[in-house]
Design a protein around this motif. Structure first.
Motif, short mmCIF file in Angstrom:
data_model
loop_
_atom_site.label_atom_id
_atom_site.label_comp_id
_atom_site.label_asym_id
_atom_site.label_seq_id
_atom_site.Cartn_x
_atom_site.Cartn_y
_atom_site.Cartn_z
N TRP A 1 -2.45 5.71 1.79
CA TRP A 1 -3.51 4.80 1.35
C TRP A 1 -4.60 4.74 2.41
O TRP A 1 -4.28 4.74 3.61
CB TRP A 1 -2.89 3.41 1.13
CG TRP A 1 -3.91 2.37 0.84
CD1 TRP A 1 -4.45 2.06 -0.36
CD2 TRP A 1 -4.50 1.48 1.79
NE1 TRP A 1 -5.36 1.05 -0.21
CE2 TRP A 1 -5.41 0.67 1.10
CE3 TRP A 1 -4.37 1.29 3.18
CZ2 TRP A 1 -6.17 -0.30 1.73
CZ3 TRP A 1 -5.13 0.32 3.80
CH2 TRP A 1 -6.02 -0.47 3.08
N THR B 1 0.84 -1.20 0.00
CA THR B 1 0.00 0.00 0.00
C THR B 1 0.87 1.26 0.00
O THR B 1 1.81 1.36 0.79
CB THR B 1 -0.93 0.03 1.23
OG1 THR B 1 -0.15 -0.13 2.42
CG2 THR B 1 -1.95 -1.08 1.14
N VAL C 1 -3.05 0.15 -5.32
CA VAL C 1 -1.90 -0.36 -4.58
C VAL C 1 -0.82 -0.81 -5.56
O VAL C 1 -1.08 -0.97 -6.75
CB VAL C 1 -2.29 -1.53 -3.66
CG1 VAL C 1 -3.25 -1.08 -2.58
CG2 VAL C 1 -2.89 -2.67 -4.46
#
Length: 349
Positions: free
Chosen positions: A283, A279, A305
């Protein structure tokens, strides 16, 4: 490696150095963990070399993709009730193999198997922490002392997040050096002070002899006799189903922890574990507006991602055929984005 990366005119040299680096890492892993088979370690070394060669040469980069969180409140409705490691050969299992399972100096570090211990708690006694959490994710959450202001608010806020964590198949246990009776008396204050109606559904461990705190590095055993009040630090340990430490946070006594961030960390770790992804910063509020090869800009990658660095070009194309490679001056194809919708497709497939 940083020096080599600065020169995009030396792709072959970059490839050879990366391959040498990751192959050496696999060999070092084998030397430190003799129980692993030589064939597995050597195969991992060659897979890493091949993955890096593809990335440096400009093929599909070797990092995984997107996330299943869909809003700022970190809803977990799309997560499975049972967390299972991704079966991609060059994904999570290979990436995790780069972290040693034990330390050489007795410390506890990321990737290490955490110490087991018997525990006396507000929910009864248990012979083994490992057995208590068997096959599940777990959070071990320490606080300095009962009947203290910051700790009171932390336990209350953690209680509000408990159902969400439980739905993610993540167990929770908290700990301090106070006896269990003190915990039980103090919890009445915790419930009364919290502005929401709460129920403390997780156990609080009594660590009066400080043996657990010492084992997890929360107290220096050499200072026990010198400190007038040897309290544990505010620590968070997030542990995967294989009892490996995946994340640790340390806070001073004067700063309370953010429970939303702890939930976000569990979500990110589970996605990486289950989907062979990493990530990005901030995020799931990342990559909200990115440039595209045709000169336009896209807002479709918010919450996306990256693929893990170890994921080979072949497996990236097989499992995430629509991934997007971000253009950078180095021309190294390592920023491979996967949309959260594509992660969800992989989850349902």
């Amino acid at each position: 490696l940083s020096f080599i990366l600065a020169y995009d005119s030396l792709p072959q040299l970059q490839t050879e150095i990366y391959a040498m680096y990751f192959t050496t890492a696999a060999r070092t892993l084998l030397a430190r963990a003799p129980a692993r088979s030589a064939s597995v370690a050597c195969r991992h070394g060659s897979l890493l070399s091949r993955s890096v060669s593809s990335a440096v040469a400009g093929g599909s980069s070797s990092f995984p993709s997107s996330v299943s969180v869909t809003s700022n409140n970190h809803s977990t409705t799309s997560l499975r009730s049972m967390s299972k490691m991704d079966t991609m050969e060059t994904g999570t299992s290979l990436y995790m193999s780069l972290y040693p399972e034990g330390s050489t100096d007795g410390g506890i570090r990321l990737g290490n198997i955490v110490p087991d211990f018997a525990m006396d708690t507000t929910h009864g006694s248990f012979d083994s922490f490992h057995e208590w959490k068997k096959g599940k994710w777990a959070i071990l959450f320490s606080h300095p002392a009962d009947f203290t202001p910051v700790c009171t608010t932390e336990i209350g806020r953690l209680a509000l997040k408990y159902d969400e964590l439980e739905a993610m198949d993540c167990k929770v246990a908290t700990l301090s050096v106070d006896p269990v009776k003190s915990h039980k008396d103090w919890l009445k204050d915790v419930v009364a002070h919290c502005e929401n109606e709460i129920d403390i559904k997780f156990p609080i461990i009594g660590d009066q002899d400080r043996s657990i705190s010492i084992a997890y590095g929360m107290i220096d055993p050499g200072n026990l006799d010198e400190q007038e009040l040897p309290l544990t630090i505010r620590a968070v340990f997030i542990i995967n189903p294989e009892n490996k430490l995946m994340l640790s946070l340390n806070y001073p006594a004067c700063v309370g922890r953010n429970m939303d961030e702890i939930v976000r960390c569990v979500q990110a770790l589970q996605l990486s574990y289950e989907k062979s992804i990493a990530t990005p910063a901030n995020w799931p509020n990342n990559h909200a507006d990115i440039p595209m090869p045709d000169g336009s800009r896209s807002t479709e990658f918010k919450g996306s991602v990256f693929l893990l660095p170890t994921v080979s070009e072949e497996e990236a194309k097989e499992h995430y055929p629509g991934y997007h490679s971000c253009s950078v001056p180095s021309n190294i194809n390592y920023l491979r984005l996967v949309k959260k919708d594509d992660i969800e497709k992989k989850a349902s497939s």
